[in-house]
Design a protein around this motif. Structure first.
Motif, PDB file in Angstrom:
ATOM      1  N   GLU A 220      -8.531 -12.177   7.860  1.00 21.09           N
ATOM      2  CA  GLU A 220      -8.175 -11.631   9.172  1.00 21.09           C
ATOM      3  C   GLU A 220      -8.193 -10.108   9.107  1.00 21.09           C
ATOM      4  O   GLU A 220      -7.882  -9.512   8.075  1.00 21.09           O
ATOM      5  N   ALA A 221      -8.533  -9.491  10.221  1.00 25.36           N
ATOM      6  CA  ALA A 221      -8.424  -8.038  10.386  1.00 25.36           C
ATOM      7  C   ALA A 221      -7.998  -7.782  11.826  1.00 25.36           C
ATOM      8  O   ALA A 221      -8.684  -8.218  12.756  1.00 25.36           O
ATOM      9  N   ARG A 222      -6.876  -7.105  12.015  1.00 25.76           N
ATOM     10  CA  ARG A 222      -6.402  -6.811  13.372  1.00 25.76           C
ATOM     11  C   ARG A 222      -5.517  -5.568  13.345  1.00 25.76           C
ATOM     12  O   ARG A 222      -4.979  -5.186  12.300  1.00 25.76           O
ATOM     13  N   THR A 223      -5.400  -4.941  14.492  1.00 22.35           N
ATOM     14  CA  THR A 223      -4.541  -3.770  14.600  1.00 22.35           C
ATOM     15  C   THR A 223      -3.127  -4.194  14.947  1.00 22.35           C
ATOM     16  O   THR A 223      -2.904  -5.146  15.696  1.00 22.35           O
ATOM     17  N   VAL A 224      -2.167  -3.485  14.378  1.00 22.27           N
ATOM     18  CA  VAL A 224      -0.746  -3.648  14.704  1.00 22.27           C
ATOM     19  C   VAL A 224      -0.238  -2.237  15.006  1.00 22.27           C
ATOM     20  O   VAL A 224       0.109  -1.484  14.110  1.00 22.27           O
ATOM     21  N   GLY A 225      -0.258  -1.872  16.293  1.00 19.95           N
ATOM     22  CA  GLY A 225       0.011  -0.480  16.628  1.00 19.95           C
ATOM     23  C   GLY A 225      -1.085   0.391  16.038  1.00 19.95           C
ATOM     24  O   GLY A 225      -2.277   0.131  16.236  1.00 19.95           O
TER      25      GLY A 225
ATOM     26  N   LEU B 120      -3.427 -11.787   0.108  1.00 18.38           N
ATOM     27  CA  LEU B 120      -3.071 -10.375   0.125  1.00 18.38           C
ATOM     28  C   LEU B 120      -3.002  -9.902   1.557  1.00 18.38           C
ATOM     29  O   LEU B 120      -3.973 -10.050   2.309  1.00 18.38           O
ATOM     30  N   GLN B 121      -1.854  -9.382   1.961  1.00 17.80           N
ATOM     31  CA  GLN B 121      -1.686  -8.786   3.286  1.00 17.80           C
ATOM     32  C   GLN B 121      -1.476  -7.291   3.103  1.00 17.80           C
ATOM     33  O   GLN B 121      -0.473  -6.868   2.534  1.00 17.80           O
ATOM     34  N   LEU B 122      -2.434  -6.518   3.592  1.00 19.52           N
ATOM     35  CA  LEU B 122      -2.428  -5.080   3.399  1.00 19.52           C
ATOM     36  C   LEU B 122      -2.406  -4.376   4.755  1.00 19.52           C
ATOM     37  O   LEU B 122      -3.327  -4.539   5.556  1.00 19.52           O
ATOM     38  N   ALA B 123      -1.339  -3.612   5.017  1.00 21.46           N
ATOM     39  CA  ALA B 123      -1.251  -2.808   6.232  1.00 21.46           C
ATOM     40  C   ALA B 123      -1.711  -1.397   5.898  1.00 21.46           C
ATOM     41  O   ALA B 123      -1.070  -0.704   5.100  1.00 21.46           O
ATOM     42  N   VAL B 124      -2.817  -0.970   6.484  1.00 20.07           N
ATOM     43  CA  VAL B 124      -3.399   0.340   6.168  1.00 20.07           C
ATOM     44  C   VAL B 124      -2.988   1.336   7.241  1.00 20.07           C
ATOM     45  O   VAL B 124      -3.326   1.174   8.423  1.00 20.07           O
ATOM     46  N   ALA B 125      -2.249   2.358   6.830  1.00 22.74           N
ATOM     47  CA  ALA B 125      -1.717   3.354   7.759  1.00 22.74           C
ATOM     48  C   ALA B 125      -2.659   4.544   7.877  1.00 22.74           C
ATOM     49  O   ALA B 125      -3.335   4.908   6.905  1.00 22.74           O
ATOM     50  N   PRO B 126      -2.701   5.195   9.046  1.00 18.97           N
ATOM     51  CA  PRO B 126      -3.611   6.332   9.258  1.00 18.97           C
ATOM     52  C   PRO B 126      -3.052   7.632   8.677  1.00 18.97           C
ATOM     53  O   PRO B 126      -2.873   8.629   9.370  1.00 18.97           O
ATOM     54  N   LEU B 127      -2.781   7.603   7.367  1.00 18.59           N
ATOM     55  CA  LEU B 127      -2.216   8.761   6.677  1.00 18.59           C
ATOM     56  C   LEU B 127      -2.987   9.021   5.397  1.00 18.59           C
ATOM     57  O   LEU B 127      -3.494   8.082   4.774  1.00 18.59           O
ATOM     58  N   LEU B 128      -3.043  10.275   5.006  1.00 18.73           N
ATOM     59  CA  LEU B 128      -3.616  10.662   3.721  1.00 18.73           C
ATOM     60  C   LEU B 128      -2.519  11.331   2.908  1.00 18.73           C
ATOM     61  O   LEU B 128      -2.003  12.376   3.294  1.00 18.73           O
ATOM     62  N   VAL B 129      -2.161  10.749   1.785  1.00 13.97           N
ATOM     63  CA  VAL B 129      -1.087  11.304   0.951  1.00 13.97           C
ATOM     64  C   VAL B 129      -1.617  12.435   0.071  1.00 13.97           C
ATOM     65  O   VAL B 129      -1.065  13.525   0.027  1.00 13.97           O
TER      66      VAL B 129
ATOM     67  N   ARG C 103      -6.084  -9.196   5.810  1.00 17.69           N
ATOM     68  CA  ARG C 103      -5.644 -10.350   5.021  1.00 17.69           C
ATOM     69  C   ARG C 103      -6.827 -10.876   4.218  1.00 17.69           C
ATOM     70  O   ARG C 103      -7.882 -11.161   4.761  1.00 17.69           O
ATOM     71  N   TYR C 104      -6.623 -10.977   2.903  1.00 18.22           N
ATOM     72  CA  TYR C 104      -7.669 -11.441   2.002  1.00 18.22           C
ATOM     73  C   TYR C 104      -7.195 -12.644   1.197  1.00 18.22           C
ATOM     74  O   TYR C 104      -5.990 -12.821   0.982  1.00 18.22           O
ATOM     75  N   ALA C 105      -8.145 -13.439   0.719  1.00 18.27           N
ATOM     76  CA  ALA C 105      -7.886 -14.543  -0.193  1.00 18.27           C
ATOM     77  C   ALA C 105      -8.392 -14.140  -1.576  1.00 18.27           C
ATOM     78  O   ALA C 105      -9.585 -14.275  -1.862  1.00 18.27           O
ATOM     79  N   PRO C 106      -7.529 -13.605  -2.449  1.00 20.96           N
ATOM     80  CA  PRO C 106      -7.984 -13.050  -3.722  1.00 20.96           C
ATOM     81  C   PRO C 106      -8.663 -14.050  -4.657  1.00 20.96           C
ATOM     82  O   PRO C 106      -9.453 -13.645  -5.517  1.00 20.96           O
ATOM     83  N   LYS C 107      -8.368 -15.344  -4.510  1.00 23.20           N
ATOM     84  CA  LYS C 107      -8.973 -16.334  -5.383  1.00 23.20           C
ATOM     85  C   LYS C 107     -10.344 -16.801  -4.888  1.00 23.20           C
ATOM     86  O   LYS C 107     -11.023 -17.552  -5.587  1.00 23.20           O
ATOM     87  N   GLU C 108     -10.710 -16.379  -3.686  1.00 30.70           N
ATOM     88  CA  GLU C 108     -11.976 -16.825  -3.108  1.00 30.70           C
ATOM     89  C   GLU C 108     -12.941 -15.647  -2.970  1.00 30.70           C
ATOM     90  O   GLU C 108     -12.531 -14.505  -2.761  1.00 30.70           O
ATOM     91  N   SER C 109     -14.220 -15.957  -3.069  1.00 32.38           N
ATOM     92  CA  SER C 109     -15.251 -14.937  -2.908  1.00 32.38           C
ATOM     93  C   SER C 109     -16.088 -15.240  -1.678  1.00 32.38           C
ATOM     94  O   SER C 109     -16.151 -16.382  -1.214  1.00 32.38           O
TER      95      SER C 109
END
Length: 227
Positions: free
Chosen positions: A208-213, A173-182, A219-225
């Motif tokens: 992995e966790a890193r900033t992109v701008g 799972l690759q999740l880009a979290v934006a600094p917005l509140l909908v 980045r998560y591995a959903p099948k692993e704990s």
């Protein structure tokens, strides 16, 4: 049976978990640097998948935009563009959508009942694959594996992401979290209610966790704990 592809889910979300706002215009959650990152990930995949609802709502082209990355694919003996894939139980997909008229090969997975009309509507635009009485994700992955797809990038929407995670079919799972509140009740969410493997107390392994701008890539591995 052919080996199923490695399944990578990709999404950009607001801080409160939305994929978009409730307006007719698309809310851009990512920034130019993250769009370029996504383009690079697409270029490394054999197929790109988006659900039929997202096709109708957003009319995406789903392309590798960089000419250099496309040239590199060709030099490596791969098609210029990844296979573009969608799925629909209803079969209600317009042949006018940009998805059909850009990029390379396309495949649509649907039910036996919807396939005949869909083949007529998309004649010359896409291959229509009937999967029986329902569009099962396992059967879809088996068929893609038989076509030589080794890496599949799933780009939404929320219902599709929910199904892949709930059925334990996502490898990354690759999740880009934006600094917005909908903050809008009618806005589409990244995930819906489901019986996810392991339940609410299970913690996925962080890769992995890193900033992109100004967004944060997780980045998560959903099948692993976590241990």
């Amino acid at each position: 049976m052919s080996r199923r592809p490695y399944v990578l889910l990709s999404a950009a979300v607001s801080l409160d978990g939305h994929l978009d706002d409730a307006s007719p215009e698309r809310l851009l959650l990512s920034n130019p640097a993250d769009f370029d990152r996504v383009d690079e990930v697409r270029a490394g995949c054999d197929a790109l998948l988006v659900g039929g609802t997202t096709l109708r709502r957003d009319n995406p082209r789903l392309l590798v935009n960089s000419p250099e990355r496309r040239a590199r694919r060709v030099a490596d003996g791969r098609p210029e563009y990844p296979l573009k894939v969608t799925l629909t139980a209803s079969g209600g997909l317009s042949p006018a959508l940009d998805f059909w008229h850009t990029g390379g090969a396309k495949a649509v997975y649907t039910t036996d009942a919807a396939a005949p009309a869909l083949r007529g509507a998309l004649d010359g635009l896409a291959e229509v694959v009937a999967l029986g009485g329902e569009v099962g994700l396992g059967a879809l992955l088996d068929d893609l594996g038989g076509r030589g797809v080794r890496r599949l990038m799933v780009e939404g929407g929320g219902s599709i992401h929910t199904q892949f995670l709930a059925q334990g079919l996502a490898d990354e799972l690759q999740l880009a979290v934006a600094p917005l509140l909908v903050g809008q009740s009618g806005a589409p969410r990244f995930l819906g209610p489901a019986d996810y493997p392991g339940g609410p107390a299970r913690r996925m392994r962080l890769l992995e966790a890193r900033t992109v701008g100004d967004v944060v890539l997780l980045r998560y591995a959903p099948k692993e704990s976590t241990p």
